[in-house]
Design a protein around this motif. Structure first.
Motif, short mmCIF file in Angstrom:
data_model
loop_
_atom_site.label_atom_id
_atom_site.label_comp_id
_atom_site.label_asym_id
_atom_site.label_seq_id
_atom_site.Cartn_x
_atom_site.Cartn_y
_atom_site.Cartn_z
N VAL A 35 41.42 37.89 43.22
CA VAL A 35 41.03 36.87 44.17
C VAL A 35 42.25 36.44 45.04
CG1 VAL A 35 40.07 34.54 44.15
CG2 VAL A 35 39.30 36.28 42.32
N VAL A 36 42.01 36.40 46.26
CA VAL A 36 42.78 35.96 47.27
C VAL A 36 42.38 34.81 48.26
CG1 VAL A 36 43.98 36.89 49.39
CG2 VAL A 36 43.42 38.59 47.43
N THR A 37 42.91 33.62 48.05
CA THR A 37 42.66 32.51 48.83
C THR A 37 42.96 32.80 50.28
OG1 THR A 37 43.04 31.19 46.88
CG2 THR A 37 43.24 30.13 49.03
N LEU A 38 41.94 32.25 51.22
CA LEU A 38 42.28 32.32 52.57
C LEU A 38 41.76 31.28 53.52
CD1 LEU A 38 40.46 36.01 53.18
CD2 LEU A 38 42.93 35.46 53.15
N ARG A 39 42.31 31.14 54.39
CA ARG A 39 42.06 29.93 55.32
C ARG A 39 40.66 30.20 55.98
NH1 ARG A 39 46.62 29.85 59.88
NH2 ARG A 39 46.10 32.19 59.91
N PRO A 40 39.67 29.03 56.27
CA PRO A 40 38.48 29.48 56.78
C PRO A 40 38.25 30.43 57.90
CG PRO A 40 38.82 27.09 56.54
CD PRO A 40 40.01 27.81 56.26
N GLU A 41 39.28 30.59 58.79
CA GLU A 41 38.96 31.29 59.81
C GLU A 41 39.55 32.71 59.50
OE1 GLU A 41 43.19 29.17 60.51
OE2 GLU A 41 41.24 28.78 59.74
N ASP A 42 40.26 32.81 58.53
CA ASP A 42 40.45 34.17 57.96
C ASP A 42 39.66 34.89 57.06
OD1 ASP A 42 43.11 33.97 59.06
OD2 ASP A 42 44.15 33.51 57.31
N MET A 43 38.79 33.79 56.31
CA MET A 43 37.62 34.25 55.50
C MET A 43 36.78 34.88 56.48
SD MET A 43 37.11 33.84 52.23
CE MET A 43 35.50 33.34 52.06
N ALA A 97 32.54 37.48 49.27
CA ALA A 97 33.08 36.11 49.34
C ALA A 97 33.17 35.51 48.01
CB ALA A 97 32.28 35.41 50.28
N PHE A 98 34.03 34.64 47.57
CA PHE A 98 34.21 33.92 46.29
C PHE A 98 34.39 32.58 46.62
CE2 PHE A 98 36.53 32.90 42.61
CZ PHE A 98 36.04 33.42 41.58
N GLY A 99 33.47 31.93 46.93
CA GLY A 99 33.47 30.43 47.12
C GLY A 99 33.77 30.48 48.75
N ALA A 111 37.95 31.88 49.54
CA ALA A 111 38.41 32.98 48.92
C ALA A 111 37.75 34.39 48.89
CB ALA A 111 38.83 32.67 47.55
N VAL A 112 38.14 35.39 48.80
CA VAL A 112 37.55 36.68 48.63
C VAL A 112 37.90 37.31 47.33
CG1 VAL A 112 37.12 37.23 51.18
CG2 VAL A 112 39.17 37.99 50.02
N ALA A 113 36.88 38.11 46.74
CA ALA A 113 37.31 38.91 45.51
C ALA A 113 37.14 40.25 45.67
CB ALA A 113 36.42 38.34 44.29
N LEU A 171 48.99 47.29 46.03
CA LEU A 171 49.70 46.56 47.11
C LEU A 171 49.65 45.08 46.86
CD1 LEU A 171 47.76 48.52 50.03
CD2 LEU A 171 50.02 49.02 48.87
N ASP A 172 50.48 44.24 47.71
CA ASP A 172 50.29 42.77 47.97
C ASP A 172 49.16 42.61 48.71
OD1 ASP A 172 50.29 39.97 48.26
OD2 ASP A 172 52.36 40.19 48.74
N TRP A 173 47.96 42.54 47.98
CA TRP A 173 46.53 42.41 48.63
C TRP A 173 46.42 41.00 49.43
CZ3 TRP A 173 43.86 46.45 49.60
CH2 TRP A 173 43.86 47.72 48.97
N ALA A 174 47.07 39.93 49.06
CA ALA A 174 47.14 38.57 49.76
C ALA A 174 47.79 39.13 51.26
CB ALA A 174 47.70 37.71 49.11
#
Length: 601
Positions: A469-477, A496-498, A501-503, A513-516
């Motif tokens: 699970v990677v947390t992102l800003r809305p524009e990055d999502m 999309a995870f919420g 974030a994306v899963a 890799l550092d997926w974030a």
């Protein structure tokens, strides 16, 4: 502190800072005005890099006395007849160039319009219009550049550097209109109505002649979108992007979407630190592109950047594939005569070794450095993981991959890379086809074969028991989710995870890799270019490295069956003209060229 309205002279000087950055900016604006006026011959003169004088003379439609006086006022233009900023078909349209130049330099304009008794001249300092003897088109003379804004003057570079920038601007404008003649300082001359290929060679240099591939493609989903022009063969490249000329609806641009698409198209045929040459002309509905992004008008925004990028990549890869395949490349490939004549002499050994190359076939002596089917040569089992791709003696194989040494010569002559004669230096396969002599780099050839097969079958996807699970800003999502399909093609499955974030539920099996960080970089690239090449580039590098390390090596001895099988395979392989790094796979030397070496008529 009170709010006040700035005086006009200061407003003009501030505006000029966006339009007139340096002498090259002045040349660009004045030449664009000349093109909009219908000129087909433009003469530019620049003194002291533009610091002392810039003159642009054209044979366009000219102006009346009233138009001339209005032309030097702010936001005055002869363009945009319908006042529609979404339908711009002119080089200029903002009405800023002439008043901006006049606010930082001394400027006079001479012009003549057909049907009037005389020409007219205006001094931009005084605004005075008077009759003159000028009798055709328009001439704009700019002197003492930045003399009215000394602070800007100190930022000018050396005359030589400024002149180089002027030349680059003129080259780009000359490339945009091959039908128009351009002359710069009586030194750089581009004739009117010049063939585009000749214009490209005049601008980029003689080494592009015969090394450019034509592009002519129309979008299947958008009838208004068309791409034409020329791109360089992968073996012709530069150390920088200096010879990349990109145009949108005839306007020279420096656009991230186009540059990204060009890089992606050459990804697996050219090294990442090298740059292809191009002159590409994209046309599309003016309502689908915004050219009013900046005063310099060199940036554009596409309504659907991802669609434009995908169309360009597909068009360029199609052009590259069609000419890099062996059969398509047959008529045009040749090897230049070495300087100083033939550089290596093959000396016969005293103990001639006559190798049996098949019943009824001629017996060929072995030369120093050239081996013809040596009995102790390793067979196809030394080809590593792709040994099954090469025929072994008495083993069933596809007809095209199993070439008996005693096959009739006519059968080989029909094949693009001909029949094997032998191996030279344990690096090169020597073959013959009709009157052509062919040299094949064995490592480059097998590397391309291996890479193409890996590219189609090699991605091993690992489902994850616990999603990442990677947390992102809305524009990055929004950016990452918009390219989920492209990521899936590289083995990354995400949802999309919420709201923030994306899963990641699956990834390439051996990619830790550092997926974030990867997803944040992908989001940045999507927002800038409308698409991302992050994972595609990682995948390419991984496959290219594997292909390089698991292919036939330079220095490896091969037998005749293996060499013939390798030639048959490369003939069936896409983009076979170059290896993954852009090196040539083979060279074809026609008999008449060899005859020339030995002065045979």
């Amino acid at each position: 502190m009170h709010v006040r309205v700035l005086p006009d002279f200061l407003i003009n000087q501030i505006a000029a800072g966006e339009v007139v950055e340096r002498p090259a900016s002045v040349v660009k604006e004045l030449v664009e005005n000349a093109l909009d006026a219908g000129a087909d011959n433009i003469v530019i003169d620049v003194v002291d890099g533009g610091r002392t004088m810039i003159s642009v003379m054209d044979n366009g439609g000219g102006m009346s006395a009233d138009d001339l006086k209005t032309a030097i006022t702010r936001h005055a233009t002869s363009k945009l007849p319908d006042d529609d900023l979404l339908n711009i078909n002119f080089m200029g349209f903002r009405g800023e160039a002439l008043p901006s130049i006049a606010s930082v330099a001394d400027m006079t304009i001479d012009t003549f319009r057909a049907g009037e008794p005389n020409g007219w001249q205006i001094d931009a300092n005084t605004g005075l219009v008077r009759p003159c003897a000028w009798d055709g088109g328009t001439r704009v003379r700019v002197s003492n550049l930045f003399g009215k804004t000394p602070a800007r003057l100190k930022f000018m570079r050396a005359d030589r550097s400024e002149m180089a920038s002027v030349l680059e601007v003129v080259k780009r404008l000359a490339m945009s209109r091959a039908d128009v003649g351009f002359v710069l300082n009586d030194k750089w001359i581009f004739p009117k109505n010049q063939d585009l290929e000749h214009r490209i060679a005049d601008v980029m240099g003689d080494d592009v002649r015969g090394n450019m591939l034509r592009v002519d493609a129309a979008s299947a989903s958008d009838a208004s979108m068309h791409l034409r022009g020329f791109i360089s063969r992968p073996t012709l490249r530069r150390a920088s992007s200096v010879d990349q000329y990109l145009f949108v609806n005839g306007r020279p641009v420096k656009d991230k979407v186009l540059v990204s698409a060009l890089r992606a198209a050459y990804m697996d045929v050219m090294h990442a630190r090298e740059f292809p040459l191009c002159a590409l002309y994209l046309t599309l509905d003016p309502r689908n592109v915004d050219v009013n992004v900046s005063p310099a008008k060199t940036e554009v925004h596409f309504l659907e950047p991802a669609h434009v990028r995908a169309f360009i990549i597909k068009s360029l890869r199609t052009a590259l594939a069609e000419t890099m395949n062996v059969a398509a490349a047959r008529p045009v490939i040749a090897v230049a005569q070495p300087r100083g004549g033939v550089q290596q002499t093959l000396t016969p050994r005293t103990d001639f070794h006559l190798s049996p190359v098949g019943a009824g076939a001629p017996r060929v002596p072995e030369f120093t450095g050239m081996r013809v089917c040596a009995p102790d040569a390793p067979r196809a089992e030394n080809f590593g993981p792709f040994a099954s791709d090469f025929a072994r003696p008495n083993q069933s194989a596809a007809p095209s991959a199993r070439m008996p040494a005693a096959a009739p010569a006519g059968l080989f002559d029909e094949m693009p890379l001909g029949r094997v004669i032998g191996q030279f230096g344990n690096k090169y396969i020597i073959a013959a086809r009709g009157d052509d002599f062919i040299i094949v780099d064995q490592h480059a050839a097998h590397e391309r074969i291996t890479y193409e097969r890996l590219r189609k079958h090699s991605i091993k996807v690992q489902p994850l028991l616990t999603p990442i699970v990677v947390t992102l800003r809305p524009e990055d999502m929004d950016a990452v989710v918009s390219v989920a399909g492209e990521l899936a093609a590289c083995g990354v499955a995400l949802d999309a995870f919420g709201d923030d974030a994306v899963a990641i539920s699956a990834k390439p099996a051996d990619w830790n890799l550092d997926w974030a960080s990867v997803l944040h970089a992908i989001a940045d690239e999507v927002r800038a270019n409308g698409a991302s090449a992050q994972l595609h580039e990682r995948l390419h590098l991984k496959l290219a490295n594997f292909a390089c390390h698991h292919s036939v090596r330079a220095g490896q001895r091969l037998d005749m069956d293996s060499m013939n099988a390798l030639l048959r395979d490369i003939e069936r392989t896409q983009r076979a003209g170059q290896c993954n790094h852009g090196r040539p796979v083979y060279k074809i030397i026609p008999m008449h060229e060899i005859d020339g070496w030995f002065e045979r008529a």
